[in-house]
Structures are given as C-alpha cells and as structure tokens.
Design a protein around this motif. Structure first.
Motif, PDB file in Angstrom:
ATOM      1  N   ASP A   1      22.868   6.761  76.508  1.00  0.00           N
ATOM      2  CA  ASP A   1      23.505   6.792  75.244  1.00  0.00           C
ATOM      3  C   ASP A   1      24.435   5.593  74.691  1.00  0.00           C
ATOM      4  O   ASP A   1      25.295   5.213  75.666  1.00  0.00           O
ATOM      5  CB  ASP A   1      24.191   8.019  74.783  1.00  0.00           C
ATOM      6  CG  ASP A   1      23.087   9.080  74.564  1.00  0.00           C
ATOM      7  OD1 ASP A   1      22.147   8.780  74.655  1.00  0.00           O
ATOM      8  OD2 ASP A   1      23.647  10.504  74.431  1.00  0.00           O
TER       9      ASP A   1
ATOM     10  N   GLY B   1      20.827   2.027  65.912  1.00  0.00           N
ATOM     11  CA  GLY B   1      21.918   2.669  65.432  1.00  0.00           C
ATOM     12  C   GLY B   1      22.394   3.680  66.625  1.00  0.00           C
ATOM     13  O   GLY B   1      21.408   3.792  67.465  1.00  0.00           O
TER      14      GLY B   1
ATOM     15  N   ASP C   1      23.312   6.542  69.189  1.00  0.00           N
ATOM     16  CA  ASP C   1      22.898   7.910  69.410  1.00  0.00           C
ATOM     17  C   ASP C   1      23.583   8.983  69.239  1.00  0.00           C
ATOM     18  O   ASP C   1      23.346  10.112  68.588  1.00  0.00           O
ATOM     19  CB  ASP C   1      22.483   8.078  70.896  1.00  0.00           C
ATOM     20  CG  ASP C   1      21.474   7.042  71.418  1.00  0.00           C
ATOM     21  OD1 ASP C   1      20.290   7.156  71.127  1.00  0.00           O
ATOM     22  OD2 ASP C   1      21.894   6.094  72.193  1.00  0.00           O
ATOM     23  N   VAL C   2      24.929   8.726  69.626  1.00  0.00           N
ATOM     24  CA  VAL C   2      26.096   9.700  69.218  1.00  0.00           C
ATOM     25  C   VAL C   2      27.123   9.034  68.239  1.00  0.00           C
ATOM     26  O   VAL C   2      27.541   7.621  68.744  1.00  0.00           O
ATOM     27  CB  VAL C   2      26.719  10.250  70.160  1.00  0.00           C
ATOM     28  CG1 VAL C   2      27.842  11.052  70.200  1.00  0.00           C
ATOM     29  CG2 VAL C   2      25.697  10.962  71.193  1.00  0.00           C
ATOM     30  N   CYS C   3      27.563   9.597  67.121  1.00  0.00           N
ATOM     31  CA  CYS C   3      28.684   9.039  66.349  1.00  0.00           C
ATOM     32  C   CYS C   3      29.798  10.190  66.301  1.00  0.00           C
ATOM     33  O   CYS C   3      29.683  11.297  66.028  1.00  0.00           O
ATOM     34  CB  CYS C   3      28.159   8.669  65.003  1.00  0.00           C
ATOM     35  SG  CYS C   3      26.940   7.579  64.956  1.00  0.00           S
TER      36      CYS C   3
ATOM     37  N   ALA D   1      29.847   7.433  59.675  1.00  0.00           N
ATOM     38  CA  ALA D   1      29.090   7.763  60.698  1.00  0.00           C
ATOM     39  C   ALA D   1      27.705   8.268  60.617  1.00  0.00           C
ATOM     40  O   ALA D   1      26.777   7.983  61.256  1.00  0.00           O
ATOM     41  CB  ALA D   1      30.073   8.936  61.347  1.00  0.00           C
TER      42      ALA D   1
ATOM     43  N   CYS E   1      24.403   6.435  62.296  1.00  0.00           N
ATOM     44  CA  CYS E   1      23.721   7.302  63.283  1.00  0.00           C
ATOM     45  C   CYS E   1      22.164   7.082  63.132  1.00  0.00           C
ATOM     46  O   CYS E   1      21.423   6.862  62.234  1.00  0.00           O
ATOM     47  CB  CYS E   1      23.871   8.651  63.220  1.00  0.00           C
ATOM     48  SG  CYS E   1      23.415   9.576  64.536  1.00  0.00           S
ATOM     49  N   ARG E   2      21.542   6.959  64.366  1.00  0.00           N
ATOM     50  CA  ARG E   2      19.846   6.631  64.534  1.00  0.00           C
ATOM     51  C   ARG E   2      19.423   8.063  64.063  1.00  0.00           C
ATOM     52  O   ARG E   2      19.945   8.810  64.123  1.00  0.00           O
ATOM     53  CB  ARG E   2      19.714   6.389  66.057  1.00  0.00           C
ATOM     54  CG  ARG E   2      19.887   7.491  67.115  1.00  0.00           C
ATOM     55  CD  ARG E   2      18.717   7.257  68.203  1.00  0.00           C
ATOM     56  NE  ARG E   2      19.017   8.220  69.279  1.00  0.00           N
ATOM     57  CZ  ARG E   2      18.440   9.433  69.389  1.00  0.00           C
ATOM     58  NH1 ARG E   2      17.728  10.115  68.163  1.00  0.00           N
ATOM     59  NH2 ARG E   2      18.841  10.255  70.394  1.00  0.00           N
TER      60      ARG E   2
ATOM     61  N   GLY F   1      19.912  11.555  65.744  1.00  0.00           N
ATOM     62  CA  GLY F   1      21.137  11.470  66.576  1.00  0.00           C
ATOM     63  C   GLY F   1      21.849  12.440  66.154  1.00  0.00           C
ATOM     64  O   GLY F   1      21.717  13.400  65.584  1.00  0.00           O
ATOM     65  N   SER F   2      23.202  12.407  66.635  1.00  0.00           N
ATOM     66  CA  SER F   2      24.227  13.466  66.665  1.00  0.00           C
ATOM     67  C   SER F   2      25.517  12.880  65.993  1.00  0.00           C
ATOM     68  O   SER F   2      26.052  11.789  66.578  1.00  0.00           O
ATOM     69  CB  SER F   2      24.118  13.939  68.064  1.00  0.00           C
ATOM     70  OG  SER F   2      25.500  14.679  68.144  1.00  0.00           O
ATOM     71  N   VAL F   3      26.084  13.699  65.104  1.00  0.00           N
ATOM     72  CA  VAL F   3      27.340  13.281  64.396  1.00  0.00           C
ATOM     73  C   VAL F   3      28.517  14.289  64.584  1.00  0.00           C
ATOM     74  O   VAL F   3      27.947  15.351  64.403  1.00  0.00           O
ATOM     75  CB  VAL F   3      27.316  13.024  62.832  1.00  0.00           C
ATOM     76  CG1 VAL F   3      28.423  12.660  62.378  1.00  0.00           C
ATOM     77  CG2 VAL F   3      26.284  11.950  62.569  1.00  0.00           C
TER      78      VAL F   3
ATOM     79  N   LEU G   1      19.550  14.709  61.507  1.00  0.00           N
ATOM     80  CA  LEU G   1      20.774  14.551  62.221  1.00  0.00           C
ATOM     81  C   LEU G   1      21.175  15.873  62.886  1.00  0.00           C
ATOM     82  O   LEU G   1      20.985  16.817  61.949  1.00  0.00           O
ATOM     83  CB  LEU G   1      21.801  13.792  61.406  1.00  0.00           C
ATOM     84  CG  LEU G   1      21.575  12.328  61.010  1.00  0.00           C
ATOM     85  CD1 LEU G   1      22.703  11.879  60.356  1.00  0.00           C
ATOM     86  CD2 LEU G   1      21.166  11.373  62.298  1.00  0.00           C
TER      87      LEU G   1
END
Ligand SMILES: NC(=O)c1ccc[n+]([C@@H]2O[C@H](COP(=O)([O-])OP(=O)(O)OC[C@H]3O[C@@H](n4cnc5c(N)ncnc54)[C@H](O)[C@@H]3O)[C@@H](O)[C@H]2O)c1
Ligand SMILES: [Zn+2]
Ligand SMILES: [Zn+2]
Lengths: 389, 158
Positions: free
Chosen positions: A187, A254, A256-258, A295, A299-300, A303-305, A328
């Motif tokens: 990631d 972007g 994967d994880v923000c 964020a 984020c892609r 993905g995960s914020v 997301l």
C-alpha cells in the motif's frame, strides 16, 4: 501532591491537590515517572470540548511505577514499571472482547453526557474532561489507574522510560489508525499531521508493510523528524499542492490509505480557513475538518480514510459525494491501546520503533504551563513536552 | 446573607440547572446534533422498555430478588425481562415501570441497569469520586458542569 490543572481557557496552573486513592478493587496507584502533552489536550485547553471544570488535573499519556494495588488486581504488583493506556476499559464487556477497547461499555462513569451527544457512549479517558469520565489526569505525582490488569503494561527492561512513555497514547493511536484502516503490504499510505500521532501512524504503517508512506504538514522541524526518525517521505502543504503531489507519487491513483491525524483545529490557508474559523467561533460547527476533506479527495477509488484526529460534534462542507461515488471506506476511532501495546513494546525492545525524538522538551512538572505554551505554539521545535513529576 | 453562602446557593442552583440541561438534551432533536432518546411524549417514553446488553448468559442474570442489587432494589415497581442476545452477545436485560413514572424514577432505572450490567460483567461498579482536583472557581458554568456530571449516570438515551 503537585499536579498540573486546567484553570480556564488557555490557562494551565500547577497546584497542590489531594493524593488519589484506590476507589475500586481493580485500581492501582502509580507514581508517575513521565507524563506528556498530547494534541488532544490542546482541544481541551482551548475550550473546544466544554466539559472541563477549573481545577481538573490534565494528562493522559504517561508511565510510572506501581505503588499501591487494589484487592482485585491479579497481574500487577507494587514496583512494576508500567505504561498505561489513556482509555479506561474493563476488559470484560462485548466491546473489550472484540478488542475495541475505547468503546468499552463500562469505562465511563458519566455516560449520559456522550450518549446525549452521540447516541451511545464510548469508554472513558483519563484526564480528559467530565464528558469522558471525569478522571483526574496524569500530570501529577500520583495517578489512579482503574482496571489496571487491562490497561497497565509492564515495560520490558530493554525499553527506557522515555521510549515506553509514547506507547501509552501516541504510538497506540497511530497503530489503531494504520491497522483499522486496513494497511497491508504494497500500500501507499498518506498521513495528515506530523505531530506525535501522525508520525507514529506513519511508522506503524511502515511496520505493517506499506510500500511507501508520505506525511503532510507545514512545520519544518516536524517534517524533518519524519524524514530522519520515521523514515517516511514528506509533503509541506504550505509550499505545494498536496493533491497534485499525491497523484504524482502514486501513478495517478491516489493513496490506498489516508490517515488524518490533525483534529478539530485543523489549519487551512486562504478563504476556506477563514470560513471554518468563523463558523467554529460562532459554534455553527464544532470542528474544522480541512485535513479530512483533503484526505477524502486524495484517496484512491475504493480506498480507505481513517479519522484519528479528535472531533466532537459537527463539521461543515464534508465531501460526502466523494465518499459515496469513489466507494471509500470511512472509519474513525479513539485509541484501542490495550489491543496494540504488547506488540508495540516488542517493536520498541527490538529498536524498530523509536520515539525519544518526540520528547523535544523535558522539564519538571512545575514548568507544565511553559511546556503547554511551547507545545501549543509549536515554538522552539516543540513536538511533545514531557514532565518528570 | 453572607457572600460565601450566597455563592454556594448560586452554585447549587447552577448545579441543578446543569443536571436539567443534560436531561433536556435527551429530548432535543437538532438535525445532526444531539441524539434524542425519543420523540415520544413523556408518558409513552416512561412506559418503554429500557435495555442494556450484558455479556453473560441469561441464567446468570437472575430473576426477582436474585437480580443484581441495584435492580432488585426497585422491587415490584419494575417489570424485568431477560432474553438471549443474538450473535453471542450474552443477554438483553430490559426493565420498565409498571405504573406511570417520572423523570426521577427513569433516572434511577437507567443507573440501576448500568450498575447491574457492571456487576454482572466486571463484579463492581466503577467509581470516580473523590478525585484529586485543584481549586474550583465558584463559577455558575463550573457548577452547571458539576451538576451535569453528577447526574450523568442517570441520564442518557437509555
Ligand atoms: N484517536 C485517538 O485516540 C487520539 C489519540 C491521541 C490524539 N488524537 C488526536 O490526533 C490529533 C493529532 O494529535 P497530535 O498529538 O499529533 O497533535 P499535534 O497538535 O502535536 O499535531 C497536529 C499536527 O497537525 C498539523 N496540521 C494542522 N493543520 C493541518 C492540515 N490542514 N494538514 C496537515 N497537517 C495539519 C499541525 O501543524 C501539527 O503538526 C489531535 O486531534 C489529537 O486530539 C487522537
Ligand atoms: Zn492523547
Ligand atoms: Zn469493557
């Protein structure tokens, strides 16, 4: 004993207060060896969480030596050198059994306040206002630790006080974010905020196998620490366009994880910043969320914020459309310290997790007001002020 | 009246106001903020089952006089229902008044359910007073907060 107390908005004093007592069988009393300032305290001190009473003892990130144990304590003994998690968790309820310790059903003796606000009450937190339980904090010579078998961890001999201290809150919070955001090998992870929490979220992401980690802030000394002590890359948001930088760094995808580690007093330049400040001062929103917004936009797809920064109520202009349309996962949490502290201490003992650099200013407890001033104003390169009662 | 007595009285009033404020918060529904326990009228609200989920099998929760002391203390005034909770979550412990009940009664019931749950899960009720603290300025806001905190075990959406 002496203790650092909140005495009014932006006002910290050191006073003589009564010693804490064992109130429950599962309590221990600790002689505090190290206790430090956390970004969360700034929200309290600044009056953004209006549940502080003048005279309340501050502090929730600490370690020390056990000097007294309650009758029901099984695994801790007088003389143990322990680091303590900031959240108070019983270890026996359904949430604790799921290792969601900061959601403990039985850790907050004042559940009515947060239930009224949020619909359910999370656990309590030491030294963090009457809404979070009304526990006296750790900026004192002694502190009471409830449910000590669950929340106080013996520090291995190889780990110094100065390193172990941050397992209490900054590292366990960073780990909570990196892990629950689902960070996995390969990631790319972006972290907003280069305070103690953001730096440790970045380090945790690396230890969880992230391929590349980038930290966003504007304070040069903090960004330098990220490069030197954490080993992650940095982006200075005052110098460049963060979204463009992140697209460039990720082949246009972007991250994967923000992970957002800034909180309700987020700074933002220009007209948006003024808008947020004014709305917060008028109490039309209780937090400024510019870092969370960024964020979400960075984020892609899919993905995960993760929201690690503390928020209390409402925020404005939240890009819910991006959350929905980009598919997301949005998640947040207070720290589940009890879940991660054992492995954090192992990483610390092996030298894979260093934290000493966060303690930029170490001083006697009597100087707590100066320590908070330095920390709040980020003066003299201050990242954390550590008190030695 | 001496100034300190006056101040004490003002603080006492503010403390009661804090408790009242918290009680009201439960019944306010602002879009997005606050979480009303209910939009029910007080009569309907008073008749509702109030429930906590306890991570213990129903047999351990007990019935009648064997219920945990804080609930047993409410005696025949309340009706108690214990059912298995889905998904290995233990038991749902619910109670309601048989006769019309006021805010004070509901407060006692909320506190009793929370304490019963703690006794079953942990074996003791978590205490927080007395806590070390510095000088308390005698401001009405401070006293209001103290009142809210003191009644917080009896309030909430439960
Ligand atoms: N979830 C939890 O359990 C938990 C635990 C501890 C701390 N926290 C919260 O985490 C947050 C960070 O804590 P900390 O101790 O590192 O605080 P800190 O104040 O030391 O650091 C915050 C950093 O954010 C930076 N920042 C401000 N606006 C920004 C923006 N728009 N973009 C990027 N960076 C920005 C600041 O320059 C600062 O370096 C706080 O909100 C704190 O309350 C949460
Ligand atoms: Zn903290
Ligand atoms: Zn629990």
């Amino acid at each position: 004993m002496r203790a650092a107390t909140w005495t009014g908005v932006n006002e910290v004093s050191v006073e003589t207060v009564p010693d804490p007592q064992i109130l429950n069988d599962h309590d221990v009393i600790l002689r505090v060896r190290r206790t430090t300032t956390c970004g969360s305290d700034l929200h309290l001190i600044g009056g953004y969480i209006p549940a502080m009473r003048a005279g309340d003892v501050l502090g929730h990130e600490f370690m020390g030596e056990v000097v007294e144990v309650g009758r029901g304590v099984r695994h801790r003994r007088v003389g143990d050198r322990v680091v303590v998690n900031s959240f108070v968790a019983c270890g026996s309820c359904w949430y604790c059994r799921q290792e969601l310790y900061s959601l403990c059903d039985n850790g907050n003796p004042n559940p009515g306040i947060t239930e009224g606000l949020w619909g359910q009450s999370p656990g309590g937190c030491i030294g963090y206002s009457h809404a979070m339980g009304g526990y006296a904090g750790s900026h004192a010579e002694y502190v009471r630790v409830p449910y000590a078998d669950v929340g106080a961890f013996v520090v291995p001999d190889e780990v110094s006080d100065d390193r172990a201290l941050f397992a209490s809150d900054a590292v366990s919070t960073g780990w909570t974010g990196a892990d629950l955001a689902g960070t996995k090998p390969g990631d790319v992870v972006a972290v907003w905020g280069a305070g103690g929490v953001g730096q440790m979220a970045a380090r945790a992401a690396m230890l969880l196998g992230a391929e590349r980690v980038l930290v966003v802030d504007r304070v040069p000394e903090r960004l330098a620490q990220v490069r030197e002590h954490v080993g992650a890359g940095t982006i200075d948001y005052s110098q460049t366009d963060v979204l463009a930088e992140l697209r460039e760094a990720t082949g246009g995808r972007g991250p994967d994880v923000c992970i957002e580690a800034v909180g309700m007093e987020a700074h933002s330049p220009g007209v948006h910043g003024v808008y947020d400040q004014v709305k917060q001062q008028l109490r039309l929103q209780t937090g400024r969320s510019s870092a969370v917004r960024e964020a979400v936009l960075a984020c892609r797809k899919g993905g995960s914020v993760f929201v690690l920064g503390v928020f209390a109520g409402l925020v404005d202009k939240f890009p819910l459309g991006a959350v929905m349309n980009k598919g997301l996962t949005l998640r947040g949490a207070q720290v589940h310290g009890q879940r991660y502290t054992p492995r954090i201490l192992e990483h610390m003992a092996r030298g894979e997790l260093v934290t000493e650099h966060l303690a930029t200013h170490v001083m006697p407890l009597e100087e707590a007001p100066r320590g908070y001033q330095l920390f709040k104003d980020k003066e003299d390169g201050c990242v954390r002020a550590v008190f030695t009662p | 009246m001496a100034a300190p007595t006056l101040l004490d009285r003002a603080a006492g009033l503010a403390g009661a106001a804090g408790a009242e404020l918290l009680r009201r918060l439960q019944h306010v529904r602002l879009p997005g903020a606050g979480q009303a326990s209910t939009t029910d009228d007080p009569g309907t609200a008073a008749r509702r089952w109030r429930a906590v989920t306890v991570l213990r099998p129903p047999a351990e929760v007990g019935t009648g006089a064997d219920l945990p002391a804080p609930l047993a203390a409410l005696g025949e005034r309340v009706e108690v229902r214990v059912t298995p909770a889905p998904g290995d979550r233990g038991s749902e412990l619910a109670a309601r008044f048989r006769e019309p009940a006021g805010e004070e009664d509901l407060g006692r019931l909320r506190a009793a359910l929370r304490e019963a749950k703690q006794l079953l899960e942990v074996g003791e009720v978590l205490r927080v007073d007395p806590q070390p603290h510095g000088r308390r300025a005698g401001t009405p806001q401070g006293a209001a907060l103290e009142g809210a905190a003191a009644s917080a075990g009896k309030e909430g959406v439960l």
